[in-house]
Design an enzyme around this catalytic site. Structure first.
Site, mmCIF file in Angstrom:
data_model
loop_
_atom_site.group_PDB
_atom_site.id
_atom_site.type_symbol
_atom_site.label_atom_id
_atom_site.label_comp_id
_atom_site.label_asym_id
_atom_site.label_seq_id
_atom_site.Cartn_x
_atom_site.Cartn_y
_atom_site.Cartn_z
ATOM 1 N N LYS A 138 8.297 0.463 8.437
ATOM 2 C CA LYS A 138 6.583 0.798 8.716
ATOM 3 C C LYS A 138 6.792 1.087 9.942
ATOM 4 O O LYS A 138 7.355 -0.163 11.197
ATOM 5 C CB LYS A 138 6.360 -0.662 8.033
ATOM 6 C CG LYS A 138 4.136 -0.596 7.770
ATOM 7 C CD LYS A 138 3.443 -1.124 7.128
ATOM 8 C CE LYS A 138 2.183 -1.834 7.411
ATOM 9 N NZ LYS A 138 2.000 -2.948 7.049
ATOM 10 N N SER A 190 -6.592 -4.295 3.904
ATOM 11 C CA SER A 190 -5.396 -5.293 3.503
ATOM 12 C C SER A 190 -5.802 -6.532 2.749
ATOM 13 O O SER A 190 -6.254 -6.745 2.890
ATOM 14 C CB SER A 190 -4.711 -5.012 3.754
ATOM 15 O OG SER A 190 -4.178 -3.973 4.746
ATOM 16 N N ARG A 230 -3.015 6.865 3.306
ATOM 17 C CA ARG A 230 -3.804 7.104 2.221
ATOM 18 C C ARG A 230 -4.955 8.416 1.982
ATOM 19 O O ARG A 230 -5.366 8.978 0.700
ATOM 20 C CB ARG A 230 -4.677 5.840 1.949
ATOM 21 C CG ARG A 230 -4.097 4.844 0.898
ATOM 22 C CD ARG A 230 -4.228 2.924 1.402
ATOM 23 N NE ARG A 230 -3.278 2.974 1.670
ATOM 24 C CZ ARG A 230 -2.862 1.635 0.674
ATOM 25 N NH1 ARG A 230 -3.537 1.687 -1.395
ATOM 26 N NH2 ARG A 230 -1.796 1.333 0.872
ATOM 27 N N HIS A 257 -9.364 1.078 1.501
ATOM 28 C CA HIS A 257 -8.483 1.270 3.327
ATOM 29 C C HIS A 257 -8.808 2.751 3.029
ATOM 30 O O HIS A 257 -7.854 2.687 4.555
ATOM 31 C CB HIS A 257 -7.108 0.842 3.105
ATOM 32 C CG HIS A 257 -6.790 0.174 3.948
ATOM 33 N ND1 HIS A 257 -5.417 0.102 4.635
ATOM 34 C CD2 HIS A 257 -7.396 -0.231 5.074
ATOM 35 C CE1 HIS A 257 -5.481 -0.892 5.733
ATOM 36 N NE2 HIS A 257 -6.912 -1.213 6.197
ATOM 37 N N ASP A 307 2.944 4.053 -0.261
ATOM 38 C CA ASP A 307 2.054 4.411 0.845
ATOM 39 C C ASP A 307 2.693 4.211 2.200
ATOM 40 O O ASP A 307 2.685 5.266 3.655
ATOM 41 C CB ASP A 307 1.326 3.359 1.320
ATOM 42 C CG ASP A 307 0.819 1.943 2.285
ATOM 43 O OD1 ASP A 307 2.347 1.338 1.501
ATOM 44 O OD2 ASP A 307 0.587 1.282 2.701
ATOM 45 N N ASN A 308 3.629 3.302 2.645
ATOM 46 C CA ASN A 308 4.967 4.050 4.072
ATOM 47 C C ASN A 308 6.045 2.550 3.553
ATOM 48 O O ASN A 308 6.297 1.906 2.741
ATOM 49 C CB ASN A 308 3.615 3.016 5.002
ATOM 50 C CG ASN A 308 3.327 2.227 5.291
ATOM 51 O OD1 ASN A 308 2.032 2.163 4.796
ATOM 52 N ND2 ASN A 308 4.349 1.226 4.812
ATOM 53 N N ASP A 366 2.815 -0.628 -1.939
ATOM 54 C CA ASP A 366 2.102 -0.778 -0.822
ATOM 55 C C ASP A 366 3.486 -1.607 0.091
ATOM 56 O O ASP A 366 3.526 -2.879 -0.640
ATOM 57 C CB ASP A 366 0.913 -1.970 -0.130
ATOM 58 C CG ASP A 366 -0.011 -1.512 0.785
ATOM 59 O OD1 ASP A 366 0.628 -0.661 1.785
ATOM 60 O OD2 ASP A 366 -0.931 -2.243 0.959
ATOM 61 N N ASP A 367 4.148 -0.910 1.004
ATOM 62 C CA ASP A 367 4.932 -1.497 1.739
ATOM 63 C C ASP A 367 6.183 -1.358 1.040
ATOM 64 O O ASP A 367 7.070 -2.324 1.570
ATOM 65 C CB ASP A 367 4.117 -2.490 2.106
ATOM 66 C CG ASP A 367 3.597 -2.852 3.537
ATOM 67 O OD1 ASP A 367 2.470 -1.333 3.593
ATOM 68 O OD2 ASP A 367 3.009 -3.392 3.775
ATOM 69 N N HIS A 389 2.553 -5.771 -0.133
ATOM 70 C CA HIS A 389 2.250 -5.345 0.795
ATOM 71 C C HIS A 389 2.241 -7.218 1.493
ATOM 72 O O HIS A 389 1.774 -8.193 0.610
ATOM 73 C CB HIS A 389 0.854 -5.027 0.698
ATOM 74 C CG HIS A 389 0.373 -5.108 2.595
ATOM 75 N ND1 HIS A 389 -0.116 -6.245 2.926
ATOM 76 C CD2 HIS A 389 0.232 -4.021 3.147
ATOM 77 C CE1 HIS A 389 -0.379 -6.232 4.405
ATOM 78 N NE2 HIS A 389 -0.276 -5.113 4.467
ATOM 79 N N CYS A 438 -1.407 2.123 6.852
ATOM 80 C CA CYS A 438 -1.778 2.707 4.851
ATOM 81 C C CYS A 438 -2.745 3.311 5.363
ATOM 82 O O CYS A 438 -2.921 4.532 4.558
ATOM 83 C CB CYS A 438 -2.164 0.504 4.982
ATOM 84 S SG CYS A 438 -1.288 -0.132 4.317
ATOM 85 N N LYS A 491 -5.920 -1.160 -4.131
ATOM 86 C CA LYS A 491 -5.995 -1.009 -2.950
ATOM 87 C C LYS A 491 -6.399 0.577 -2.225
ATOM 88 O O LYS A 491 -6.221 1.031 -2.103
ATOM 89 C CB LYS A 491 -5.149 -1.302 -1.287
ATOM 90 C CG LYS A 491 -5.290 -1.665 -0.633
ATOM 91 C CD LYS A 491 -4.126 -2.098 0.384
ATOM 92 C CE LYS A 491 -3.857 -1.326 2.061
ATOM 93 N NZ LYS A 491 -2.636 -1.902 2.812
HETATM 94 MG MG MG Z 1 0.542 -0.007 3.703
#
Ligand code: MG
Length: 469
Positions: free
Chosen positions: A308, A161, A83, A138, A287-288, A39-40, A235, A79, A136
């Site tokens: 992001k 998150s 996803r 989301h 994811d980003n 994540d991130d 994240h 996010c 996660k």
């Molecule tokens: Mg993310």
């Protein structure tokens, strides 16, 4: 003597046949899938993608034994929609997960990924796979949207998150993010549809998610399985276990990434121990892009621009690795790929059915992964919410609208669009629009064809209870 020779030659032939049969049984049919989604994590945050002070030996080894993709994209720069696209093989505008007002789901959201969407877990479950969602989610935390309602046999993780549900008494603004304590974030840890811990002890998440994945692999070793392991880290707020405190020269962010790396290694060790390594495809991506507003606590997009929340390359191009010993040919792939392609590729490799009653944006990458072919994907659409901001076709990318990460400035519109040659200029610094009007004309045709057929789904992200007056 002659009969001895005859028996010997029969034995040799028999052993050859047995060897062939053994190899045939080890042929890469119906592999297991483990998709690890950070994540991130930014394009530049792994050793094998050039980070100078984050040590990721297990992911680096994954890269050298498998394929490292250098132009691999998510379908959204934040996010939730990212996803949704991975799990459905569809652009978020097609499945209700695109908004400019609320770009992701929040604890007060009422919506989620519509149950009518078909997830990768569902296409694989249809052909007999055991399916687990860990980490996660989301994509909606109400019962009808949870992983167990979207094709997963089981779920263990945070439904949204790790910076959400901040308690009212937590230090204001960014202080609670920069100097986090577990109790500041009252996020629930769930097993299937039940909350089992609140606040979740975030210092243990990376390890416990991995423990859960390993348990699932052991339980399902004799049948095909799919694990979607979506780490909550890196994240913000950044949490890691005691063992990884001050582990990295890069500080807390590096500690967190190094703990993920270590735990990815535990999964490889388990697959090897159970002799499942040659029957399992492992994918690692993010994811980003990095959340740059958090400075040192956010990651790095390396040579790419922005992060992001932006449709510049740093927001959507991800460090991506594929591993499947004996099947995936080790090399660096510079062609274009997308997380949406995982849906189509995994479904086809499993012998499943890619839905034909809806538009699927994913393409099958298996001939590139398993063979010599270049990636079949030529085009990538960059959406921010419902707005098509940019299009990449071949090495060129045209920006119709740009916006930097999470600032309050209005997006800038560009007519003619900005044009960059991403092969020569991955950092998007030198606008080539004047030199190549023919490329812009070609990309505009692609946009017109795309938009002509696009049916935008009703937005799920903006559903929330009416505000009290
Ligand atoms: Mg993310």
């Amino acid at each position: 003597m002659t009969s001895c020779l005859r028996i010997l030659s029969i034995l040799v032939v028999l052993s050859g046949v047995l060897l062939m049969l053994d190899r045939a049984s080890a042929a890469p049919e119906r592999p297991n899938f483990v998709i690890i989604f950070a994540d991130d994590l930014g394009y530049g945050d792994l050793g094998c993608f050039g980070h100078p002070t984050i040590a990721t030996p297990r992911l680096d080894r994954m890269a050298s034994e498998g394929q490292r993709w250098t132009s691999f994209y998510v379908a959204a720069c934040v996010c939730t929609p990212s996803r949704a696209a991975l799990l459905t093989g569809r652009l978020p505008v097609r499945n209700g997960m695109a908004s400019n007002r609320r770009c992701v789901l929040f604890p007060d959201s009422l919506g989620g990924l519509p149950p009518s969407e078909i997830t990768l877990a569902e296409t694989l479950k249809d052909v007999g796979y055991a399916t687990a969602c860990i980490g996660k989610w989301h994509l909606g935390h109400h019962p009808q949207y949870l992983p167990t309602a979207q094709g997963f046999d089981s779920y263990f993780g945070l439904p949204y998150s790790n910076d959400m549900d901040r308690i009212a008494t937590a230090p204001p603004g960014r202080i609670s993010i920069r100097q986090p304590k577990v109790e500041y974030f009252n996020v629930p840890l769930m097993r299937d549809t039940k909350i089992i811990e609140r606040p979740a002890d975030q210092t243990t998440l990376t390890r416990r998610y991995t423990d859960e994945a390993i348990r699932f692999i052991r339980t399902n070793r004799d049948k095909p399985f799919f694990i979607y392991l979506a780490h909550s880290m890196p994240h913000v707020p950044l949490f890691r276990s005691k063992d990884f405190e001050n582990h990295s020269l890069r500080g807390t962010f590096g500690d967190v990434v190094e703990e993920i790396d270590y735990n990815v290694g535990r999964i490889f060790d388990t697959l090897k121990e159970l002799k499942l390594d040659e029957r399992t495809m492992v994918v690692f991506t993010s994811d980003n892009g990095p959340w740059l507003v958090y400075n040192e606590d956010g990651g790095s997009a390396g040579p790419l621009r922005d992060g992001k929340g932006s449709t510049w390359e740093g927001g959507m191009r991800e460090p991506t690795l594929f591993w499947w010993p004996g099947a995936i040919r080790p090399r660096v792939v510079q062609g274009i790929g997308s997380t949406m392609d995982l849906f189509t590729t995994c479904t086809k490799l499993a012998g499943g059915r890619v839905p034909d009653d809806r538009v699927i944006d994913g393409v099958d990458l298996s001939e590139t992964l398993l063979g010599e072919k270049e990636s079949p994907r030529q085009t990538m659409f960059y959406y921010r919410g419902p707005v098509l901001c940019a299009v990449r076709h071949g090495s060129y990318k045209a920006h119709f609208e740009t916006k930097s990460y999470y600032n309050r400035k209005k997006p800038l519109k560009h007519d003619p669009p900005l044009l960059f040659d991403l092969d020569r200029d991955p950092g998007e610094r030198f606008n080539m629009a004047k030199q190549h009007p023919e490329v812009i004309a070609e990309i505009k045709k692609i946009v017109a064809a795309h938009q002509e057929k696009l049916v935008m789904a009703p937005c799920e992200l903006e559903k929330r209870p009416p505000r009290e007056k």
